[in-house]
Structure formats: structure tokens, C-alpha cells
Write an enzyme that holds these catalytic residues in place. Structure first.
Site, short mmCIF file in Angstrom:
data_model
loop_
_atom_site.label_atom_id
_atom_site.label_comp_id
_atom_site.label_asym_id
_atom_site.label_seq_id
_atom_site.Cartn_x
_atom_site.Cartn_y
_atom_site.Cartn_z
CG ASN A 9 3.95 -33.47 -3.65
OD1 ASN A 9 3.86 -34.67 -4.25
ND2 ASN A 9 3.25 -32.63 -4.65
NE ARG A 84 -0.54 -35.25 -3.98
CZ ARG A 84 -0.82 -35.39 -5.37
NH1 ARG A 84 0.16 -34.78 -5.31
NH2 ARG A 84 -1.94 -35.77 -5.88
NE ARG A 234 -3.21 -39.84 -14.57
CZ ARG A 234 -2.91 -38.69 -14.04
NH1 ARG A 234 -3.93 -38.21 -13.44
NH2 ARG A 234 -2.06 -38.98 -12.95
CD GLU A 378 -4.10 -30.16 -5.29
OE1 GLU A 378 -3.14 -29.66 -6.16
OE2 GLU A 378 -4.05 -30.98 -5.31
#
Ligand code: ADP
Length: 394
Positions: A9, A84, A234, A378
Site C-alpha cells: 500500500n 492497493r 472530511r 483489506e
């Protein structure tokens, strides 16, 4: 299948690596995290079968080289590298083996995630250079959502924006949802194709997804991961008119406003800058901090509203599933979210909820609508895809 798989990643200043010994492995045998890459304060920490730490000026290539040199024993028999990749646009509906043609397709869609995809591509290039014999696989955050129908993925904007610029909702966290759907089905001893689920992935980034008969049919993130739920930093959904209003009122540029919406909003912004971290906010709230309470309340309400909206995608929901750092670990937040969802009598079992799930992950009372906690993984999903695709190509 024989051989190990390395999961990569690659972010703008970080690199995370996880080595799986075989296709059945549920946890990596060796993990590495490099942070603050490209600065004098860079560090590489390796743990598991191999343990070491190094620090000082290091870029991505230096960190990966240091890992490969030190892990030569662990990397013997490496049969694939899984990367990823944040955005696959409409070109990628599944993970894929990387070759000249798929890399060129990937470069074409990378403008949709200009901060992330180029970093993911750099990780792919570096592995090609440093481990040239090993096949590379890309696993996309968006691919799982390519089953979302047009009526759901279109924005109410000029249609040619979609045709010419690819402006539509793509959705993210797809690798996590795919893992959680499989794991939920396994726990319920059912096939994914028989399940309608609402999954809330609540971590630093937060989104939710409606799964109809095992497939994604709606999700809260959109063209970018900014849309949808209130997240750590966010904003989630806002009135787009807010941008012009704030730009004119405070004489702030578009790029500065986007930075605020991405990095200084969400829990951090709502709490007046106190924290983006839910644990910190819960601690502060229990000490009577009003700003923390305000942020948590808004987070819970907005999440509940989106979960309820997603439930309109099917006539019955088999389970609401919580995952991600907050979803997996915070019974209080799960309870506060469900308490807002007043038209469905979700009733949590206090002991199950406190324990983050009974043996099957159930947190609701027996005989009431099913609510579960199912931890996501993941990296393991990326490793499994890499085994699946590299063995196809043997
Ligand atoms: P990422 O999205 O970066 O993978 P995680 O999924 O690990 O992040 O989620 C991080 C969030 O989970 C943080 O807000 C953290 O405070 C929260 N979290 C982790 N454990 C708990 C807990 N026990 N109670 C409340 N929040 C928690």
C-alpha cells in the site's frame, strides 16, 4: 497454492507492506510500515518473523530496498505482489494482473484520483524494478461498486460531464466491503448471493454501502472519497453552494477550501479542532467537553440518516453490519447511530454490543432485526486476490 504474497500500500509519504505465507494465511507473517518518506525523519519499522527499525533520510525506493534486502529469506518463493490502487474508474470491474496494457489503462483513469493513483503506480513501478520476476496485481477500491446501476451513480448534472469527463459516483472502500460480505456470509452460513446487507465502514474514512444479493448497488462516497458520511477530517455531504459562499465571504481560494473540506472538517472541524480521532473525542465527551459531544452527535445522526437511505434499496435487510476502527470497537457509537434510526426497531443486546459481537458477531437481541460487527481485513482480501489471479496465470 505454494509461495508467499506481498501486499503493498503505497501512499504519498508512507509505504505499508504485509507478507502472507500461503493462500490460507489469515494474518501476515511479516509487516513493515515506512512513514514520513522523503524527509530526514523517515522511518521503517518491520515486525513479525523479521524485526528491525531504521530511520533517517529515506524515499520510497530506499525503504522498499531496505525491506527486500533484509527480508531475502522471507521473500524466497514470492509468487505475487498485490497493490492497493485507489481508483480504477470504469475500466476495472475486478482486480487484475498488471502488464503493459493494464498499466496503460490504469494510467488513463489516474486523473480521477490525482493524489493517490500516481503513488500507487509508483509502488507498482518500484516492485517491477526491484523484484522483476514477480507478477504484480492491482486491487481497486472502486471495482466492487461497478455493479451500481446508472440511476444511482449519475449526479444530477449535465450528462455530458459523465460522457466526457467521467463525472459519476464511483464509491470507495470496495475491497473492505468485499471482504466483509464474504465474512458475513460465512458467519451466517449463507451464500453472499442470498444476502441483502447494509454495511457501515467507519474508520478515519467513513462510508456505507447497500449490498443486494451479494453485490454493491449503492454507496455513500462518490467521484471522490469526500462525499457521504462525516469522517475524521472530511466533511462528507455539503451543499455545493457552500463553496462559493465561503470563497466569496472569506476570500479563500478553491484549493484552500478543498483542503479545509478534506483535512480540517469532519470530526476535527466539528469539534473545533479538538481531534479527528473518535476515541479521543469519546474520552473528552465523558469529561464534559461540549465540542466533542457536538461532533459525535452530528457524526451519529448523519451516519444513521445515510444507513436509512441505503435501506431503501431493498424490501428487506438481512443485516446491518458495522466495520472499520470505529464500527468494530465502539459499542457506544453503534448504539447512538441506531438510536437515531427510529422507524426500524433495532435493539442491541448490551452484552453482545459491549463485547463487539457474540461468537458470530451478532450485537442485536435474538429475535430482533440482525445487527453485526464484522472486522474488515483489506490486506487479506488483496492477498487472496493476488493468489487467485497469479495462480490463474501459472
Ligand atoms: P483507517 O481508516 O485509517 O484504517 P481505522 O479503521 O483504524 O482507520 O479507524 C480509526 C478510527 O477508529 C479512529 O477514529 C479511532 O479513534 C477509532 N477507534 C479505534 N478503536 C476505538 C474504540 N475502542 N472506540 C472508539 N473509537 C475507536
Amino acid at each position: 497454492m505454494e509461495g508467499s504474497v506481498l501486499v503493498v500500500n503505497c501512499g504519498s509519504s508512507s509505504l505499508k507492506l504485509a507478507l502472507y505465507e500461503n493462500a490460507e494465511a489469515t494474518i501476515p507473517t511479516t509487516e513493515a510500515t515506512a512513514e514520513r518518506l522523503g524527509t530526514e525523519q523517515a522511518s521503517l519499522t518491520v515486525s513479525g518473523d523479521l524485526e528491525f527499525q531504521t530511520s533517517g533520510m529515506m524515499d520510497h525506493k530506499a525503504a522498499l530496498t531496505a525491506f527486500i534486502d533484509a527480508a531475502s529469506t522471507q521473500l524466497k518463493g514470492l509468487c505475487g505482489i498485490g497493490h492497493r490502487v485507489v481508483h480504477g474508474g470504469e475500466s476495472f470491474i475486478d482486480s487484475c494482473v498488471l502488464n503493459q496494457s493494464t498499466i496503460s489503462d490504469l494510467k488513463k483513469v489516474s486523473g480521477l484520483a490525482p493524489l493517490h493513483n500516481p503513488m500507487n503506480l509508483m509502488g507498482i513501478d518500484l516492485c517491477g524494478e526491484l523484484l522483476p520476476e514477480v507478477p504484480n496485481v492491482a486491487v481497486f477500491d472502486t471495482a466492487f461498486h461497478q455493479t451500481i446501476p446508472e440511476s444511482t451513480f449519475l449526479y444530477g448534472v449535465p450528462y455530458h460531464w459523465y460522457e466526457e469527463y467521467g463525472v459519476r459516483r464511483y464509491g470507495f472502500h470496495g475491497t473492505s466491503y468485499r471482504f466483509v460480505v464474504g465474512e458475513t456470509a460465512r458467519r451466517l452460513q449463507q451464500s453472499p448471493e442470498d444476502l441483502n446487507l447494509i454495511i457501515a465502514h467507519l474508520g478515519n474514512g467513513c462510508s456505507a454501502c447497500a449490498i443486494r444479493q451479494g453485490k454493491s448497488v449503492d454507496t455513500t462516497m462518490g467521484l471522490t472519497p469526500l462525499e457521504g458520511l462525516v469522517m475524521g477530517t472530511r466533511s462528507g455531504d455539503i451543499d455545493p453552494g457552500l463553496i462559493e459562499f465561503m470563497s466569496q465571504t472569506t476570500e479563500t481560494s478553491l484549493s484552500e477550501l478543498m483542503t479545509v473540506l478534506n483535512r480540517e472538517s469532519g470530526l476535527l472541524g466539528l469539534s473545533g479542532g479538538l481531534s479527528n480521532d473518535m476515541r479521543t473525542l469519546l474520552d473528552a465527551e465523558s469529561d464534559g467537553n461540549e465540542a466533542a459531544r457536538r461532533a459525535i452527535d452530528a457524526f451519529c445522526f448523519r451516519t444513521a440518516r445515510q444507513l436509512a437511505a441505503l435501506s431503501t434499496n431493498f424490501t428487506h435487510t438481512d443485516a446491518v453490519v458495522f466495520t472499520g476502527g470505529i464500527g468494530e470497537h465502539s459499542g457506544v457509537i453503534r448504539q447512538r447511530i441506531l438510536a437515531h434510526w427510529k422507524n426500524i426497531p433495532y435493539r442491541l443486546n448490551a452484552a453482545f454490543n459491549e463485547a463487539n459481537g457474540n461468537e458470530n458477531g451478532r450485537i442485536s437481541e435474538q429475535g430482533t432485526p440482525l445487527v453485526m460487527v464484522v472486522p474488515t481485513d483489506e490486506e487479506r482480501m488483496i492477498a487472496q486476490d493476488t493468489y487467485r489471479l497469479t495462480s490463474d496465470h501459472d
